[in-house]
Write a protein that holds these residues in place. Structure first.
Motif, PDB file in Angstrom:
ATOM      1  N   ASN A   6       0.813  -1.219   0.000  1.00 37.30           N
ATOM      2  CA  ASN A   6       0.000   0.000   0.000  1.00 37.30           C
ATOM      3  C   ASN A   6       0.847   1.269   0.000  1.00 37.30           C
ATOM      4  OD1 ASN A   6      -2.241  -1.632   0.033  1.00 37.30           O
ATOM      5  ND2 ASN A   6      -2.581  -1.450   2.234  1.00 37.30           N
ATOM      6  N   VAL A   7       1.884   1.297   0.798  1.00 35.81           N
ATOM      7  CA  VAL A   7       2.719   2.493   0.895  1.00 35.81           C
ATOM      8  C   VAL A   7       3.508   2.702  -0.388  1.00 35.81           C
ATOM      9  CG1 VAL A   7       4.614   3.588   2.148  1.00 35.81           C
ATOM     10  CG2 VAL A   7       2.864   2.310   3.398  1.00 35.81           C
ATOM     11  N   GLN A   8       4.090   1.641  -0.913  1.00 42.40           N
ATOM     12  CA  GLN A   8       4.866   1.747  -2.146  1.00 42.40           C
ATOM     13  C   GLN A   8       4.001   2.148  -3.342  1.00 42.40           C
ATOM     14  OE1 GLN A   8       6.301  -2.287  -2.102  1.00 42.40           O
ATOM     15  NE2 GLN A   8       8.336  -1.700  -1.330  1.00 42.40           N
ATOM     16  N   SER A   9       2.703   1.839  -3.290  1.00 41.74           N
ATOM     17  CA  SER A   9       1.813   2.089  -4.425  1.00 41.74           C
ATOM     18  C   SER A   9       1.407   3.551  -4.548  1.00 41.74           C
ATOM     19  CB  SER A   9       0.550   1.224  -4.303  1.00 41.74           C
ATOM     20  OG  SER A   9       0.877  -0.152  -4.276  1.00 41.74           O
ATOM     21  N   ILE A  10       1.533   4.314  -3.473  1.00 43.69           N
ATOM     22  CA  ILE A  10       1.010   5.678  -3.462  1.00 43.69           C
ATOM     23  C   ILE A  10       1.654   6.539  -4.545  1.00 43.69           C
ATOM     24  CG2 ILE A  10       0.871   7.796  -2.106  1.00 43.69           C
ATOM     25  CD1 ILE A  10       0.434   6.089   0.363  1.00 43.69           C
ATOM     26  N   ARG A  11       2.942   6.384  -4.755  1.00 41.77           N
ATOM     27  CA  ARG A  11       3.640   7.211  -5.742  1.00 41.77           C
ATOM     28  C   ARG A  11       3.144   6.962  -7.158  1.00 41.77           C
ATOM     29  NH1 ARG A  11       9.704   5.092  -6.850  1.00 41.77           N
ATOM     30  NH2 ARG A  11       9.387   6.639  -8.498  1.00 41.77           N
ATOM     31  N   TYR A  12       2.550   5.790  -7.400  1.00 41.95           N
ATOM     32  CA  TYR A  12       2.010   5.475  -8.723  1.00 41.95           C
ATOM     33  C   TYR A  12       0.500   5.742  -8.809  1.00 41.95           C
ATOM     34  CZ  TYR A  12       6.451   3.057  -9.256  1.00 41.95           C
ATOM     35  OH  TYR A  12       7.796   2.758  -9.311  1.00 41.95           O
ATOM     36  N   PHE A  13      -0.056   6.206  -7.700  1.00 39.41           N
ATOM     37  CA  PHE A  13      -1.495   6.450  -7.612  1.00 39.41           C
ATOM     38  C   PHE A  13      -1.800   7.952  -7.612  1.00 39.41           C
ATOM     39  CE2 PHE A  13      -5.766   5.716  -5.584  1.00 39.41           C
ATOM     40  CZ  PHE A  13      -6.221   4.777  -6.495  1.00 39.41           C
ATOM     41  N   ILE A  14      -0.818   8.748  -8.034  1.00 38.88           N
ATOM     42  CA  ILE A  14      -0.939  10.212  -7.994  1.00 38.88           C
ATOM     43  C   ILE A  14      -2.117  10.734  -8.822  1.00 38.88           C
ATOM     44  CG2 ILE A  14       0.230  12.378  -8.499  1.00 38.88           C
ATOM     45  CD1 ILE A  14       1.302  10.915  -6.062  1.00 38.88           C
ATOM     46  N   PRO A  15      -2.356  10.245 -10.054  1.00 40.47           N
ATOM     47  CA  PRO A  15      -3.497  10.777 -10.826  1.00 40.47           C
ATOM     48  C   PRO A  15      -4.825  10.632 -10.102  1.00 40.47           C
ATOM     49  CG  PRO A  15      -2.050   9.502 -12.252  1.00 40.47           C
ATOM     50  CD  PRO A  15      -1.581   9.263 -10.845  1.00 40.47           C
ATOM     51  N   GLU A  16      -5.038   9.490  -9.478  1.00 42.60           N
ATOM     52  CA  GLU A  16      -6.292   9.274  -8.747  1.00 42.60           C
ATOM     53  C   GLU A  16      -6.396  10.191  -7.531  1.00 42.60           C
ATOM     54  OE1 GLU A  16      -5.536   5.685 -11.215  1.00 42.60           O
ATOM     55  OE2 GLU A  16      -4.333   6.974  -9.938  1.00 42.60           O
ATOM     56  N   LEU A  17      -5.279  10.381  -6.840  1.00 47.62           N
ATOM     57  CA  LEU A  17      -5.280  11.274  -5.680  1.00 47.62           C
ATOM     58  C   LEU A  17      -5.540  12.719  -6.095  1.00 47.62           C
ATOM     59  CD1 LEU A  17      -2.256   9.812  -3.656  1.00 47.62           C
ATOM     60  CD2 LEU A  17      -4.699   9.448  -3.266  1.00 47.62           C
ATOM     61  N   ILE A  18      -5.040  13.107  -7.249  1.00 52.57           N
ATOM     62  CA  ILE A  18      -5.302  14.456  -7.763  1.00 52.57           C
ATOM     63  C   ILE A  18      -6.794  14.650  -8.011  1.00 52.57           C
ATOM     64  CG2 ILE A  18      -4.999  15.956  -9.774  1.00 52.57           C
ATOM     65  CD1 ILE A  18      -2.127  14.973  -9.942  1.00 52.57           C
ATOM     66  N   LEU A  19      -7.445  13.648  -8.580  1.00 52.03           N
ATOM     67  CA  LEU A  19      -8.883  13.749  -8.823  1.00 52.03           C
ATOM     68  C   LEU A  19      -9.658  13.879  -7.519  1.00 52.03           C
ATOM     69  CD1 LEU A  19      -9.364  11.083 -11.659  1.00 52.03           C
ATOM     70  CD2 LEU A  19      -9.488  13.564 -11.883  1.00 52.03           C
ATOM     71  N   VAL A  20      -9.258  13.123  -6.510  1.00 57.05           N
ATOM     72  CA  VAL A  20      -9.915  13.220  -5.204  1.00 57.05           C
ATOM     73  C   VAL A  20      -9.736  14.617  -4.615  1.00 57.05           C
ATOM     74  CG1 VAL A  20      -9.904  12.363  -2.834  1.00 57.05           C
ATOM     75  CG2 VAL A  20      -9.714  10.755  -4.729  1.00 57.05           C
ATOM     76  N   VAL A  26     -13.269  21.534  -5.448  1.00 55.00           N
ATOM     77  CA  VAL A  26     -14.369  22.148  -6.187  1.00 55.00           C
ATOM     78  C   VAL A  26     -15.576  22.356  -5.279  1.00 55.00           C
ATOM     79  CG1 VAL A  26     -16.068  21.731  -8.013  1.00 55.00           C
ATOM     80  CG2 VAL A  26     -13.649  21.340  -8.455  1.00 55.00           C
ATOM     81  N   ILE A  27     -15.873  21.371  -4.442  1.00 53.55           N
ATOM     82  CA  ILE A  27     -17.012  21.509  -3.521  1.00 53.55           C
ATOM     83  C   ILE A  27     -16.777  22.652  -2.536  1.00 53.55           C
ATOM     84  CG2 ILE A  27     -18.301  20.382  -1.672  1.00 53.55           C
ATOM     85  CD1 ILE A  27     -17.880  17.748  -3.124  1.00 53.55           C
ATOM     86  N   ILE A  28     -15.591  22.707  -1.976  1.00 52.73           N
ATOM     87  CA  ILE A  28     -15.277  23.771  -1.010  1.00 52.73           C
ATOM     88  C   ILE A  28     -15.303  25.130  -1.687  1.00 52.73           C
ATOM     89  CG2 ILE A  28     -13.472  24.688   0.503  1.00 52.73           C
ATOM     90  CD1 ILE A  28     -12.603  21.771   0.981  1.00 52.73           C
ATOM     91  N   TYR A  29     -14.711  25.213  -2.867  1.00 49.47           N
ATOM     92  CA  TYR A  29     -14.682  26.497  -3.574  1.00 49.47           C
ATOM     93  C   TYR A  29     -16.087  26.940  -3.963  1.00 49.47           C
ATOM     94  CZ  TYR A  29     -13.406  30.121  -6.884  1.00 49.47           C
ATOM     95  OH  TYR A  29     -13.287  31.316  -7.528  1.00 49.47           O
ATOM     96  N   ASP A  30     -16.940  25.981  -4.314  1.00 50.85           N
ATOM     97  CA  ASP A  30     -18.300  26.329  -4.711  1.00 50.85           C
ATOM     98  C   ASP A  30     -19.079  26.943  -3.554  1.00 50.85           C
ATOM     99  OD1 ASP A  30     -20.530  26.201  -6.676  1.00 50.85           O
ATOM    100  OD2 ASP A  30     -21.379  24.838  -5.189  1.00 50.85           O
ATOM    101  N   ARG A  40     -15.971  29.468 -12.365  1.00 54.41           N
ATOM    102  CA  ARG A  40     -14.638  29.237 -11.805  1.00 54.41           C
ATOM    103  C   ARG A  40     -14.500  27.818 -11.271  1.00 54.41           C
ATOM    104  NH1 ARG A  40     -12.712  34.835  -8.760  1.00 54.41           N
ATOM    105  NH2 ARG A  40     -12.900  36.180 -10.604  1.00 54.41           N
ATOM    106  N   ALA A  41     -15.605  27.240 -10.815  1.00 50.49           N
ATOM    107  CA  ALA A  41     -15.571  25.835 -10.414  1.00 50.49           C
ATOM    108  C   ALA A  41     -15.263  24.952 -11.622  1.00 50.49           C
ATOM    109  CB  ALA A  41     -16.904  25.432  -9.786  1.00 50.49           C
ATOM    110  N   ALA A  42     -15.798  25.332 -12.787  1.00 50.56           N
ATOM    111  CA  ALA A  42     -15.495  24.603 -14.021  1.00 50.56           C
ATOM    112  C   ALA A  42     -14.019  24.733 -14.362  1.00 50.56           C
ATOM    113  CB  ALA A  42     -16.365  25.118 -15.163  1.00 50.56           C
ATOM    114  N   HIS A  43     -13.488  25.953 -14.230  1.00 51.76           N
ATOM    115  CA  HIS A  43     -12.066  26.157 -14.506  1.00 51.76           C
ATOM    116  C   HIS A  43     -11.199  25.341 -13.561  1.00 51.76           C
ATOM    117  CE1 HIS A  43     -13.205  30.327 -16.349  1.00 51.76           C
ATOM    118  NE2 HIS A  43     -13.440  29.311 -17.173  1.00 51.76           N
ATOM    119  N   LEU A  46     -11.331  21.739 -14.684  1.00 54.68           N
ATOM    120  CA  LEU A  46     -10.485  21.532 -15.859  1.00 54.68           C
ATOM    121  C   LEU A  46      -9.013  21.518 -15.482  1.00 54.68           C
ATOM    122  CD1 LEU A  46     -12.316  23.828 -18.447  1.00 54.68           C
ATOM    123  CD2 LEU A  46     -12.211  21.328 -18.469  1.00 54.68           C
ATOM    124  N   ALA A  47      -8.638  22.370 -14.520  1.00 51.29           N
ATOM    125  CA  ALA A  47      -7.249  22.358 -14.037  1.00 51.29           C
ATOM    126  C   ALA A  47      -6.923  21.023 -13.383  1.00 51.29           C
ATOM    127  CB  ALA A  47      -7.033  23.505 -13.056  1.00 51.29           C
ATOM    128  N   GLY A  48      -7.878  20.478 -12.640  1.00 60.50           N
ATOM    129  CA  GLY A  48      -7.667  19.168 -12.031  1.00 60.50           C
ATOM    130  C   GLY A  48      -7.493  18.072 -13.052  1.00 60.50           C
TER     131      GLY A  48
END
Length: 491
Positions: A6-20, A26-30, A40-43, A46-48
């Motif tokens: 699990n710990v070693q996998s985190i570095r390869y799981f970055i795209p999924e963590l970015i989406l989370v 987006v929810i907080i900003y909204d 701006r939530a759309a922007h 899209l940045a995410g």
């Protein structure tokens, strides 16, 4: 292949963590910037997606098994992640100018899209039966909300309700099939399932044929529900018609792509060994499903007047075409699937974009609303004609090349009857596509005034038109890319 903890996998799981992280952001900003109508939530969304795309490309196809065998990182997963990210980004662009969405709720809407994208990432890379089920549920639960997001529309509420009912039945059926597989093999790892079943049948396990066949059929119910194959397609027309048009476009491409990614990984890696095929010929079952899917989809599209519903049945039919490549058990068949999904992304999203433009400017989703469009909005009419003829498979457009590769793979394996069914269905599809073309180019409109569209809308339309044409003339780079993305998925 390296199996990481699990710990070693985190570095390869970055795209999924970015989406989370961006979904939560987006929810907080909204909550803070709700008065801005969600732009701006759309922007931020899209940045995410852009950050996740960069992370996917940087992490690359490391060919590693993550989280103790739950998730696989390989070129196959990367291919589908890129398709899903592009489709989600396009859906957000569609949604930014959509008048049917309430500006006050667009923040939650974009966050849900990011959540669905996360679930589809997991669908494309799951290699454990439990993770497969959880990824499907992640996608489904968020999709139910998105389908019924137009709370003021009874049609949208009906779509969400039917989506939930069909989804619950398919999910429960698939879960029962997974429990049968686990009971037979004692493992949830897809590769180990294949090995155990192969040993079982090589040692004379004929008594287990019925149990394995039933479990495969039950699992197919869950996968078939995501790709809208017959007989698990009944939710699709009503949901596509009632959901917001950007979500309809999203489900027709991203959900179908993720479903085929899961189908290929599960059936080829889990049930694709020679011993299993000899004992339980599920490829013939899939061939019948493919033939029924394209036939039912095309025949049901013939009488439709609502263009969204017509494209929904068209999407079902195209799922049948793509499924032809899945019954072959060859690299050529899977390669044809991957290539066709790239083509399908451009021509289908382009067609739905025209539907969005017409619905907002003319206020109609029926074929009658397209009458005389060539004189009122020539670029839109010509673009729609290109998309529809490409969906039919008429040369020299890209849809012809995609179908040609599928039919070539089918004929190579001597599935002649399936190729004939596919060819006849393509002829049938020409009729209902031409009905729209006839309305645009030959019929006169009761409202002769020109229809204007923004420069951004016209530019985005061109973005879909150009690949639809170019990939029909020069497809080699995309062909090689899809071929390289196969990786070791076929063992």
């Amino acid at each position: 292949m390296d199996t990481l903890n699990n710990v070693q996998s985190i570095r390869y799981f970055i795209p999924e963590l970015i989406l989370v992280a961006f979904a939560a952001g987006v929810i907080i900003y909204d909550l803070i910037g709700r008065q801005e109508g969600g732009r701006r939530a759309a922007h931020l969304s899209l940045a995410g997606l852009a950050a996740a795309l960069i992370a996917v490309l940087l992490v690359g196809a490391a060919d590693r098994s993550l989280f103790l065998g739950m998730v696989q990182l390989d070129s196959f997963a990367v291919f589908f992640k890129v398709i899903i990210l592009i489709t989600t980004a396009v859906t957000i662009l569609f949604s930014m100018g959509s008048e049917e969405l309430d500006p006050r709720t667009k923040g939650e809407y974009y966050a849900l899209l990011l959540a669905v994208t996360l679930g589809m990432f997991l669908m494309a890379s799951s290699t454990h039966l439990l993770m497969i089920y959880l990824s499907i549920e992640t996608v489904s639960l968020a999709s139910y909300i998105l389908a019924g997001f137009l709370t003021h529309s009874p049609r949208s509420s009906e779509a969400a309700f039917k989506y939930i009912i069909y989804g619950a039945v398919a999910s429960g059926t698939m879960l029962f099939g997974i429990s049968l597989i686990f009971g037979l093999t004692g493992t949830g790892d897809v590769v180990q399932v294949s090995n155990v079943l192969a040993e079982l049948f090589s040692s004379g396990g004929g008594d287990y044929q019925l149990a394995v066949l039933v479990s495969i059929i039950f699992v197919l119910a869950g996968v078939g529900y995501k790709i809208a194959s017959v007989p698990f397609h009944m939710w699709s027309p009503d949901v596509y018609e009632g959901a917001p048009i950007p979500i309809t476009a999203f489900l027709s491409v991203a959900s179908k792509s993720a479903g085929f990614a899961l189908f290929i990984r599960l059936f080829y890696s889990g049930f694709g060994s020679a011993n299993v095929i000899e004992s339980v010929d599920w490829s013939l079952l899939l061939a019948v499903v493919a033939a029924l899917t394209m036939t039912v989809g095309n025949l049901a599209a013939l009488p439709q007047q609502n263009v969204k519903r017509l494209l929904a049945y068209s999407s079902i039919a195209h799922g049948g075409y793509v499924l032809m490549g899945g019954v072959l058990l060859t690299a050529e068949g899977v390669h044809a699937i991957l290539f066709y999904l790239i083509i399908y992304l451009f021509m289908n999203l382009g067609a739905f974009f025209v539907v969005i433009l017409i619905a907002e400017r003319i206020g109609s989703e029926t074929i009658d609303g397209y009458r005389g469009l060539v004189t009122r909005a020539p670029l839109v009419a010509i673009s729609m004609g290109i998309f529809l003829f490409s969906l039919t498979g008429i040369p020299p457009l890209s849809g012809f090349i995609g179908k040609w590769l599928l039919f070539k793979a089918v004929l190579t394996e001597e599935f002649y009857w399936l190729a004939i069914v596919g060819l006849l269905n393509s002829v049938v599809s020409l009729y209902y596509y031409v009905r729209i073309v006839k309305a645009m180019f030959l019929d006169s409109s009761d409202e002769p005034n020109p229809v204007s569209f923004s420069i951004g809308s016209r530019a985005l339309l061109v973005v879909f038109v150009v690949p639809t044409i170019i990939l029909g003339l020069y497809w080699t780079p995309v062909y090689q890319l899809s071929k390289a993305s196969l990786g070791k998925i076929l063992g």
